[in-house]
Design an enzyme around this catalytic site. Structure first.
Site, PDB file in Angstrom:
ATOM      1  N   ARG A   3       0.803  -1.224   0.000  1.00  0.00           N
ATOM      2  CA  ARG A   3       0.000   0.000   0.000  1.00  0.00           C
ATOM      3  C   ARG A   3       0.833   1.270   0.000  1.00  0.00           C
ATOM      4  NH1 ARG A   3      -3.572  -1.263   5.076  1.00  0.00           N
ATOM      5  NH2 ARG A   3      -2.704  -3.324   5.045  1.00  0.00           N
ATOM      6  N   HIS A  70      -4.955   5.203   8.108  1.00  0.00           N
ATOM      7  CA  HIS A  70      -5.625   3.958   8.458  1.00  0.00           C
ATOM      8  C   HIS A  70      -5.014   3.307   9.692  1.00  0.00           C
ATOM      9  CE1 HIS A  70      -7.640   0.198   7.831  1.00  0.00           C
ATOM     10  NE2 HIS A  70      -6.518  -0.448   7.617  1.00  0.00           N
ATOM     11  N   GLU A  94      -2.608  -1.804  18.407  1.00  0.00           N
ATOM     12  CA  GLU A  94      -2.098  -0.671  17.637  1.00  0.00           C
ATOM     13  C   GLU A  94      -1.418   0.383  18.505  1.00  0.00           C
ATOM     14  OE1 GLU A  94      -4.954   0.891  14.864  1.00  0.00           O
ATOM     15  OE2 GLU A  94      -3.641   2.510  14.241  1.00  0.00           O
ATOM     16  N   ARG A 104       3.748  -1.453   8.221  1.00  0.00           N
ATOM     17  CA  ARG A 104       2.878  -2.580   8.539  1.00  0.00           C
ATOM     18  C   ARG A 104       2.288  -3.106   7.236  1.00  0.00           C
ATOM     19  NH1 ARG A 104      -2.260  -3.805   8.807  1.00  0.00           N
ATOM     20  NH2 ARG A 104      -3.152  -1.730   8.749  1.00  0.00           N
ATOM     21  N   SER A 109      -2.078  -6.189  11.194  1.00  0.00           N
ATOM     22  CA  SER A 109      -2.584  -5.488  12.368  1.00  0.00           C
ATOM     23  C   SER A 109      -3.316  -6.462  13.287  1.00  0.00           C
ATOM     24  CB  SER A 109      -3.540  -4.394  11.909  1.00  0.00           C
ATOM     25  OG  SER A 109      -4.168  -3.809  13.006  1.00  0.00           O
ATOM     26  N   LEU A 110      -4.152  -7.289  12.663  1.00  0.00           N
ATOM     27  CA  LEU A 110      -4.906  -8.274  13.431  1.00  0.00           C
ATOM     28  C   LEU A 110      -3.949  -9.272  14.084  1.00  0.00           C
ATOM     29  CD1 LEU A 110      -7.847  -8.848  13.975  1.00  0.00           C
ATOM     30  CD2 LEU A 110      -7.873 -10.386  12.032  1.00  0.00           C
TER      31      LEU A 110
END
Lengths: 307, 251
Positions: A3, A70, A94, A104, A109-110
């Site tokens: 991203r 985000h 986070e 990341r 993140s999860l």
């Protein structure tokens, strides 16, 4: 495409080439050639939200998109048990600084949230059981309650011309323009000046709500001060780091510089502003290597050679 | 009514606290493309002045995610229960009337206390009990079709719209609400959760349970996530009937 690279490509099209859709900061993302059944199964929720907010059907016409904030990479320093440098205070998810480094990657993140929760939960129980008295010798809660009620009383007395929400918007616009996707040292320094100005203006906020019941404004004013403190940490941390690494991209320093910068920025609060130190990155298990996605050189997706 | 393309007119029902009397205030703000009700409310707090020039406290409302997954910004918009974040200003008739939902106690202005939603989830045991003390091994496999169906139920954001429009739900007691029934079905559908299916059904066979549903079917009409609520009510009805017969003959 990761991203950060996609984001830089979009920024290049919109800001450098001036080719945003309808002259606005937007580009097209077209999925209309894909099988609607597959789309529904894979990204149904996202497409539905797009249709609800924009009113166009993304299975028929291209979507107009632009990257948004985000996730925060970086956060509270924690040890391997997820305890912060405040004894007894743990951080997981986070809010902590672990695992992601400068970038990341998708879905991680999860993963870090689950893992850090798994570690922090039992660690908190162990820590609580191992304590026989308050870590600071008692009185911590009383002192903190006093500090917080003084801060609250100070906010309640604010009676100037500034609107807290407008200050937050101004901070957001400066941070978005200068401290997100593309970073120039001159702009970063200017942004820090701006943040100091905003901290000064924070003292001239005027409360429009002095009620004692569900007063959102007073808690927002309090948070805004902390946001400004943190914004300075992010801005000054970026200013000092003269290289490009992960999502931190400086066109004047397009290379990753492992000799000087393979280390984590740590900021400590002082009354004169953040104080910076650095800690080495543990690379004993996975040696650093060049990050390559085989994006063709010279295309919109190749923001400088990266090694 | 103001020109919808240059000005937005919002009429907001305000209430200073749970026991205070409600009153209305009108706000004007400049039109901007892509405004939704939450972004319009954010605009008001930058300049909390009513249409007649009075400086007031900014209206209080709840919102968190701004992408219709947190469920906190549900309110009555032009009389309809819906999420404020996906209520696009250009698609609403003006003046836009904002009111707190009526089936929940008002906290302040547009904020309501939705504790009853969470109490209902506790009553139907909307979870799978795993105490984490020992390794249970890999979970049972679930067929993709079942996963798809369960995912639809799992999309519930506990917004409360289905309770707001239900004629069987009142401020006190009454029907537990379609949301909790759908969650009971979700956990009864899961191979591990199914081990506690009877406990969930027991609750739904008691006061405020499935028998209170009057089949108005308003819930499924307003659900922002298109959850098959009436299907869930029907299926839980079938499960409770089977349990009742089983208890009658085999207990």
């Amino acid at each position: 495409v990761p991203r950060d690279i996609a984001t830089r490509a979009i920024f290049k099209v919109v800001y450098e080439l001036g080719l945003g859709v309808e002259g606005q900061p937007m580009v097209y993302l077209d999925v209309s050639h894909l099988d609607p059944v597959l789309l529904e199964r894979r990204v149904g929720g996202v497409l539905e939200i797009y249709e609800k907010f924009v009113g166009d059907d993304p299975t028929r016409v291209p979507m107009k998109i632009f990257p948004g904030m985000h996730y925060s990479m970086g956060g509270l320093w924690v040890d391997y048990q997820h305890m912060t440098n405040v004894p007894g205070m743990f951080a997981a998810g986070e809010v902590d600084y672990q695992y992601h480094g400068a970038n990341r990657l998708g879905a991680n993140s999860l993963l870090s949230c689950l893992y850090s929760g798994l570690v922090a939960g039992p660690a908190m129980v162990r820590w609580a059981k191992s304590q026989t008295s308050s870590p600071d010798g008692g009185g911590l809660a009383e002192r903190e309650a006093k500090r917080q009620s003084d801060a609250y009383a100070k906010i309640m007395r604010l009676d100037g011309p500034e609107n807290a929400y407008a200050l937050a918007r101004e901070m957001g616009e400066w941070m978005t323009a200068n401290v997100t996707v593309i970073r120039h040292n001159a702009k970063l320094a200017e942004t820090d000046d701006k943040l100091r100005e905003l901290k000064d203006r924070w003292g001239r906020i005027g409360l429009s709500d002095r009620g004692q019941w569900v007063n959102h404004e007073v808690s927002f004013v309090k948070q805004l001060w902390n946001m400004l403190e943190l914004a300075r940490v992010i801005t000054l941390g970026a200013l000092r780091r003269d290289e490009s690494r992960g999502a931190h991209y400086k066109p004047d320093f397009p290379e990753r510089d492992d000799t000087s910068w393979l280390r984590t920025t740590k900021a400590r609060w002082t009354s004169d502003g953040p104080e910076f130190t650095y800690e080495p990155v543990d690379v004993s298990l996975v040696p650093p290597r060049a990050r390559k996605y085989d994006v063709k050189a010279g295309s919109a997706g190749a923001p400088g050679a990266r090694t | 009514m103001s020109d919808a393309r240059s000005n937005i007119e919002l009429r907001i029902k305000r209430q200073d606290g749970p026991d205070a009397a409600p009153y209305w205030q009108t706000f004007h703000l400049p039109w901007r493309p892509q405004h939704n009700v939450v972004s319009a409310l954010m605009e008001i707090r930058l300049h909390p002045v009513t249409a007649d020039g009075t400086h007031v406290s900014p209206p209080a409302w709840d919102a968190s995610c701004l992408e219709e997954v947190c469920g906190s910004c549900a309110m009555l918009i032009n009389g309809r229960a819906r999420m404020a974040c996906t209520a696009l200003v250009d698609k609403l008739e003006q003046p836009i009337r904002l009111e707190p939902m009526s089936k929940f106690p008002v906290v302040r202005d547009l904020m309501v206390d939705r504790s009853r939603m969470f109490e209902a989830l506790k009553r139907v045991k909307g979870w799978i009990p795993i105490d984490g003390t020992y390794d249970l091994g890999p979970g049972p496999r679930i067929a993709p079709d079942e996963q798809q169906f369960m995912y639809r139920l799992d999309q519930c954001i506990t917004c409360g719209c289905c309770l707001e429009v239900c004629p069987q739900v009142s401020r006190r007691d009454g029907f537990i609400g379609a949301a909790a029934v759908a969650q009971a079905l979700l956990f009864n559908s899961h191979p591990t959760g199914r081990m506690n299916a009877d406990e969930r059904l027991e609750t739904l066979m008691g006061p405020g349970g499935i028998a209170e549903c009057g089949n108005a079917q308003n819930c499924v009409e307003v659900c922002p996530k298109d959850i098959p609520l009436t299907h869930a009510i029907g299926e839980i009805g079938r499960q409770t009937t089977r349990k009742w017969l089983r208890d009658l003959f085999f207990r």
